[in-house]
Design a protein around this motif. Structure first.
Motif, PDB file in Angstrom:
ATOM      1  N   ALA A  18      -8.727  -2.184   7.848  1.00 24.49           N
ATOM      2  CA  ALA A  18      -7.326  -1.924   8.183  1.00 24.49           C
ATOM      3  C   ALA A  18      -7.173  -1.518   9.651  1.00 24.49           C
ATOM      4  O   ALA A  18      -6.223  -1.933  10.322  1.00 24.49           O
ATOM      5  CB  ALA A  18      -6.746  -0.856   7.264  1.00 24.49           C
ATOM      6  N   ASN A  65       0.838  -1.199   0.000  1.00 23.19           N
ATOM      7  CA  ASN A  65       0.000   0.000   0.000  1.00 23.19           C
ATOM      8  C   ASN A  65       0.870   1.245   0.000  1.00 23.19           C
ATOM      9  O   ASN A  65       1.821   1.340   0.773  1.00 23.19           O
ATOM     10  CB  ASN A  65      -0.906   0.005   1.222  1.00 23.19           C
ATOM     11  N   VAL A  71      -5.515   2.416   1.672  1.00 27.96           N
ATOM     12  CA  VAL A  71      -6.003   1.047   1.856  1.00 27.96           C
ATOM     13  C   VAL A  71      -7.360   0.912   1.172  1.00 27.96           C
ATOM     14  O   VAL A  71      -8.058   1.894   0.944  1.00 27.96           O
ATOM     15  CB  VAL A  71      -6.127   0.680   3.352  1.00 27.96           C
ATOM     16  N   HIS A 131      -7.547  -4.627  11.682  1.00 33.76           N
ATOM     17  CA  HIS A 131      -6.338  -5.441  11.539  1.00 33.76           C
ATOM     18  C   HIS A 131      -5.210  -4.873  12.399  1.00 33.76           C
ATOM     19  O   HIS A 131      -4.492  -5.619  13.074  1.00 33.76           O
ATOM     20  CB  HIS A 131      -5.940  -5.493  10.063  1.00 33.76           C
ATOM     21  N   ALA A 132      -5.052  -3.542  12.382  1.00 33.41           N
ATOM     22  CA  ALA A 132      -4.027  -2.902  13.218  1.00 33.41           C
ATOM     23  C   ALA A 132      -4.263  -3.235  14.697  1.00 33.41           C
ATOM     24  O   ALA A 132      -3.318  -3.535  15.428  1.00 33.41           O
ATOM     25  CB  ALA A 132      -4.024  -1.393  13.003  1.00 33.41           C
ATOM     26  N   ASP A 165     -10.021  -0.633   2.460  1.00 35.30           N
ATOM     27  CA  ASP A 165     -11.102  -0.562   3.438  1.00 35.30           C
ATOM     28  C   ASP A 165     -10.528  -0.066   4.761  1.00 35.30           C
ATOM     29  O   ASP A 165      -9.788  -0.793   5.444  1.00 35.30           O
ATOM     30  CB  ASP A 165     -11.713  -1.961   3.594  1.00 35.30           C
ATOM     31  N   LEU A 222      -4.709   6.354   7.743  1.00 34.90           N
ATOM     32  CA  LEU A 222      -5.207   5.530   6.657  1.00 34.90           C
ATOM     33  C   LEU A 222      -6.159   6.356   5.810  1.00 34.90           C
ATOM     34  O   LEU A 222      -6.940   7.144   6.343  1.00 34.90           O
ATOM     35  CB  LEU A 222      -5.953   4.315   7.199  1.00 34.90           C
TER      36      LEU A 222
END
Length: 138
Positions: free
Chosen positions: A94, A3, A88, A97-98, A90, A131
């Motif tokens: 993200a 990314n 990203v 996920h982080a 989505d 993001l």
């Protein structure tokens, strides 16, 4: 493919002084002609001969942050930060996920500037990372 970094923010206690400083230092044209005084640095005005570069912003820590901001505030003496923004597909996915990897969600997802979706998190070492939702295919 990874990314890309697509934006930066330099946020501090005195937005006008910061805009003047970076404008003089790097010859950036910074447009803060908006109600929030969010000083945009155009990507197109700051490219290498090979077309490499990203846009960003230089601005003041807001008195009232986003309703989803979970970090320190101006009223608490927060002095600001420098943030990179990674594109990203989505933002919510993200951010989740982080968090699963040990990061801490600090903001978002928020819709800003004409439908752009953004968020911010703190990595396990305390670094603030932004993001931006992908506009591919938009």
């Amino acid at each position: 493919m990874g990314n890309p970094v697509v934006h930066f923010e330099i946020e501090g206690r005195d937005g006008e002084t910061l805009r003047d400083f970076y404008s003089e230092l790097f010859d950036w044209r910074i447009d803060a002609d908006n109600p929030a005084k969010y000083g945009l640095v155009s990507r197109d005005d700051n490219l290498t001969a090979d077309g490499v570069g990203i846009g960003g912003a230089v601005f003041e820590v807001p008195e009232t942050p986003s309703t989803t901001w979970r970090g320190p505030t101006r009223a608490e003496g927060y002095g600001g930060h420098v943030t990179i923004f990674v594109e990203v597909d989505d933002v919510e996915a993200a951010l989740a996920h982080a968090e699963r990897l040990g990061g801490e969600r600090l903001q978002g997802p928020d819709e800003v500037m004409g439908g752009l979706v953004m968020g911010k998190f703190r990595d396990p070492d305390g670094h603030l990372v932004g993001l931006v939702g992908s506009r591919r295919g938009a």
